[in-house]
Enzyme design. Structure first.
Site, PDB file in Angstrom:
ATOM      1  N   SER A 133      13.069   6.690 -28.937  1.00 37.86           N
ATOM      2  CA  SER A 133      13.324   5.778 -27.818  1.00 37.86           C
ATOM      3  C   SER A 133      14.811   5.702 -27.516  1.00 37.86           C
ATOM      4  CB  SER A 133      12.807   4.392 -28.198  1.00 37.86           C
ATOM      5  OG  SER A 133      13.292   3.412 -27.310  1.00 37.86           O
TER       6      SER A 133
ATOM      7  N   TYR B  33      12.169  -3.131 -34.688  1.00 39.87           N
ATOM      8  CA  TYR B  33      11.502  -2.034 -33.965  1.00 39.87           C
ATOM      9  C   TYR B  33      12.493  -0.900 -33.694  1.00 39.87           C
ATOM     10  CZ  TYR B  33      10.225   0.697 -29.901  1.00 39.87           C
ATOM     11  OH  TYR B  33      10.022   1.746 -29.044  1.00 39.87           O
TER      12      TYR B  33
ATOM     13  N   LYS C  93      12.931   3.280 -35.270  1.00 41.89           N
ATOM     14  CA  LYS C  93      13.118   4.559 -34.547  1.00 41.89           C
ATOM     15  C   LYS C  93      14.336   5.295 -35.106  1.00 41.89           C
ATOM     16  CE  LYS C  93       9.556   4.210 -31.880  1.00 41.89           C
ATOM     17  NZ  LYS C  93       8.392   5.068 -32.135  1.00 41.89           N
TER      18      LYS C  93
HETATM   19  C1  UD1 Z   1      11.480  -2.439 -24.090  1.00 44.15           C
HETATM   20  C2  UD1 Z   1      12.252  -2.450 -25.372  1.00 44.15           C
HETATM   21  C3  UD1 Z   1      12.421  -1.040 -25.823  1.00 44.15           C
HETATM   22  C4  UD1 Z   1      11.080  -0.414 -26.043  1.00 44.15           C
HETATM   23  C5  UD1 Z   1      10.255  -0.514 -24.785  1.00 44.15           C
HETATM   24  C6  UD1 Z   1       8.858  -0.066 -25.110  1.00 44.15           C
HETATM   25  C7  UD1 Z   1      13.666  -4.445 -25.327  1.00 44.15           C
HETATM   26  C8  UD1 Z   1      15.059  -4.942 -25.249  1.00 44.15           C
HETATM   27  N1  UD1 Z   1      13.521  -3.124 -25.208  1.00 44.15           N
HETATM   28  O1  UD1 Z   1      12.267  -1.731 -23.117  1.00 44.15           O
HETATM   29  O2  UD1 Z   1      13.141  -1.006 -27.024  1.00 44.15           O
HETATM   30  O3  UD1 Z   1      11.231   0.937 -26.407  1.00 44.15           O
HETATM   31  O4  UD1 Z   1      10.245  -1.846 -24.291  1.00 44.15           O
HETATM   32  O5  UD1 Z   1       7.907  -1.006 -24.942  1.00 44.15           O
HETATM   33  O6  UD1 Z   1      12.756  -5.203 -25.479  1.00 44.15           O
HETATM   34  N2  UD1 Z   1      11.754  -7.395 -17.047  1.00 44.15           N
HETATM   35  C9  UD1 Z   1      11.670  -8.497 -16.212  1.00 44.15           C
HETATM   36  N3  UD1 Z   1      10.526  -9.234 -16.236  1.00 44.15           N
HETATM   37  C10 UD1 Z   1       9.466  -8.941 -17.055  1.00 44.15           C
HETATM   38  C11 UD1 Z   1       9.561  -7.810 -17.905  1.00 44.15           C
HETATM   39  C12 UD1 Z   1      10.726  -7.071 -17.884  1.00 44.15           C
HETATM   40  O7  UD1 Z   1      12.590  -8.790 -15.468  1.00 44.15           O
HETATM   41  O8  UD1 Z   1       8.462  -9.661 -17.046  1.00 44.15           O
HETATM   42  C13 UD1 Z   1      12.962  -6.558 -16.994  1.00 44.15           C
HETATM   43  C14 UD1 Z   1      13.700  -6.483 -18.324  1.00 44.15           C
HETATM   44  O9  UD1 Z   1      14.678  -7.487 -18.409  1.00 44.15           O
HETATM   45  C15 UD1 Z   1      14.318  -5.085 -18.225  1.00 44.15           C
HETATM   46  C16 UD1 Z   1      13.344  -4.295 -17.369  1.00 44.15           C
HETATM   47  O10 UD1 Z   1      12.565  -5.253 -16.695  1.00 44.15           O
HETATM   48  O11 UD1 Z   1      15.534  -5.148 -17.538  1.00 44.15           O
HETATM   49  C17 UD1 Z   1      12.446  -3.403 -18.191  1.00 44.15           C
HETATM   50  O12 UD1 Z   1      11.859  -4.177 -19.216  1.00 44.15           O
HETATM   51  P1  UD1 Z   1      10.711  -3.617 -20.170  1.00 44.15           P
HETATM   52  O13 UD1 Z   1       9.639  -2.984 -19.362  1.00 44.15           O
HETATM   53  O14 UD1 Z   1      10.325  -4.698 -21.101  1.00 44.15           O
HETATM   54  O15 UD1 Z   1      11.419  -2.427 -20.949  1.00 44.15           O
HETATM   55  P2  UD1 Z   1      12.765  -2.449 -21.814  1.00 44.15           P
HETATM   56  O16 UD1 Z   1      13.213  -3.807 -22.141  1.00 44.15           O
HETATM   57  O17 UD1 Z   1      13.737  -1.574 -21.131  1.00 44.15           O
END
Ligand code: UD1
Length: 339
Positions: free
Chosen positions: A126, A151, A155
C-alpha cells in the site's frame, strides 16, 4: 494451465484479479475465510469468465489447514497474497489482530512456499508505507516513513520480510503498492462489498446516492490543497487487477531485475475529495448530499504515484479514467440494491 493461489481471492481486489488471471489463461485457486466477503462472489466470477475457480474456505492462521491445502494442490506455481485485514481504525484498537492476521499468516505462507519450491510471490502492499511524502509524485525510492497505524506497519514489515527472504532463497517477489482502488467490474457482476458502514470514500458515496446513508461527510476542507480537501490517486479496480497478472507474468517469465521488486500502482494523477464528488455527479447524473466536517485523524494531505517505473519497467499502465471507475461503482451499487 498454471495454477495460482490467490489468498483473499473473494475480496474486492482479489475477485477482480481472479477474473483477470482466468482471462490471461491461468487457473486460479482461492483461499478465503469469508471474513469480509460473501461466497456468492464466486458466481460473479463465473458469470464473467465462464469458469468457476477452486475455493478452499480456510483461515490462514490455521497452519495445519494451510499445509493440508498445499498437499492437496500440488500444482501451484505462484501466489498472489491479498488475505489481510485493512481497517486502519480497527488496527489501532486491536494491534495484535493485525500483526497476527497480516504478518503471522505471511510467515506461514512463505514457509510453505519455501518448502515446496513455489518461488513466484506477489504481495499486496500500500502507498500507506510512504506516510505523508516530502516530494510528489512519489517514486518507489521515497523513504518509507514511520507507520501511522499498526495496519500500515504490517505492510512495511511484510515488505521487509519478503526482501529478507528473497535475499537468501530462490523466492522472487513483487510488492505492488496500491494507491486508492475504486470502481467495479464493467459487467457489474463483481464489485466492492463493504460490510457495515463503509470506511472508504467511494462506497460511502455510492451508498449515499442509493439512499442508504443520509449524507457523505467530507473530512476537512482546510488542508493546504487547491480546494482544501485531501488529494489521493484513485485507480480503477480493473486496471489494478491487471497489474497483478503483469507482475506474475514478469516473475514466471524470469523478467524480473531483482529478486524483490516494488512498483507503485496508481494513475499518477491526484484528485481531491471534492473533485471525486463532482466527477461522480457528472458521470452518473446523481446529486450527492454531503457536508464538510472535521478532519479525520491520521489522514495525510496529499498522495499520488509516480508511475514511471510501473510504466517502463513493469510494462503496465492505468487505462481507465476516474469517471469510468465512479460510473462502474454506481452501476454495481444499483445492482446490489436492486435499484
Ligand atoms: C485508507 C487508509 C489506507 C488503506 C486504505 C485501504 C487511512 C489514513 N488510510 O486510505 O492506509 O490502505 O484506506 O482501505 O485510513 N473521505 C471522506 N469521507 C469519507 C471517507 C473518506 O472525506 O466518508 C476522504 C478521506 O479523508 C480521504 C479520501 O476520502 O481524503 C479517501 O479516503 P479512504 O477511501 O478512506 O482512503 P484512504 O484514507 O486514502
Amino acid at each position: 494451465m498454471k495454477a495460482i493461489l490467490v489468498t483473499g481471492g473473494l475480496g474486492y481486489i482479489g475477485s477482480h484479479t481472479v477474473v483477470e488471471l482466468q482471462i490471461a489463461g491461468f487457473k486460479a485457486v482461492i483461499i478465503d475465510d469469508l471474513s469480509n466477503t460473501r461466497v456468492e462472489v464466486l458466481e460473479g466470477i463465473e458469470a464473467i469468465t465462464g469458469e468457476r475457480p477452486d475455493l478452499e474456505i480456510l483461515d490462514l492462521k490455521e497452519k495445519e489447514s494451510v499445509t493440508e491445502f498445499f498437499e492437496k494442490h500440488k500444482t501451484i506455481e505462484g501466489v498472489i497474497h491479498f488475505a489481510a485485514s485493512k481497517a486502519v481504525g480497527e488496527s489501532v484498537e486491536n494491534p495484535l489482530l493485525y500483526y497476527e492476521n497480516n504478518v503471522g499468516t505471511l510467515v506461514y505462507l512463505l514457509k510453505e512456499c519455501r518448502d515446496r519450491g513455489i518461488n513466484n510471490f506477489i504481495f499486496s502492499s500500500s502507498c500507506t508505507v510512504y506516510g505523508q511524502p516530502d516530494i510528489l509524485p512519489i517514486t518507489e525510492n521515497a523513504p518509507v516513513k514511520p507507520a501511522l497505524s499498526p495496519y500500515g506497519n504490517t505492510k512495511q514489515i511484510s515488505e521487509e520480510i519478503l526482501a529478507d527472504l528473497c535475499a537468501v532463497s530462490d523466492l522472487r517477489s513483487i510488492a505492488l503498492r496500491y494507491f486508492n482502488p475504486i470502481g467495479a467490474h464493467d459487467s457489474a457482476m463483481i464489485g466492492e462489498l463493504p460490510l457495515g458502514i463503509p470506511q472508504n470514500l467511494v462506497p460511502y458515496i455510492t451508498q449515499t446516492a442509493a439512499g442508504i446513508r443520509e449524507e457523505l461527510s467530507v473530512f476537512g476542507d482546510d488542508y493546504p490543497t487547491p480546494d482544501g480537501s485531501c488529494i489521493r490517486d484513485y485507480i480503477h479496480i480493473q486496471d489494478l487487477a491487471k497489474a497483478h497478472v503483469t507482475a506474475l507474468q514478469r516473475l514466471i517469465n524470469l523478467e524480473n531485475k531483482a529478486n524483490f521488486e516494488i512498483f507503485n500502482i496508481g494513475t499518477g494523477k491526484g484528485s481531491s475529495v471534492l473533485e471525486v464528488i463532482s466527477t461522480f455527479e457528472q458521470a452518473t447524473g446523481m446529486k450527492l448530499n454531503y457536508k464538510i466536517v472535521d478532519r479525520r485523524p491520521g489522514d495525510v494531505t496529499e498522495v499520488y504515484a509516480d508511475t514511471n517505473l510501473a510504466n517502463s519497467e513493469l510494462g503496465w499502465k492505468a487505462e481507465r479514467s476516474m469517471a469510468e471507475a465512479l460510473r462502474s461503482a454506481w452501476e454495481w451499487e444499483k445492482k446490489v440494491r436492486n435499484l
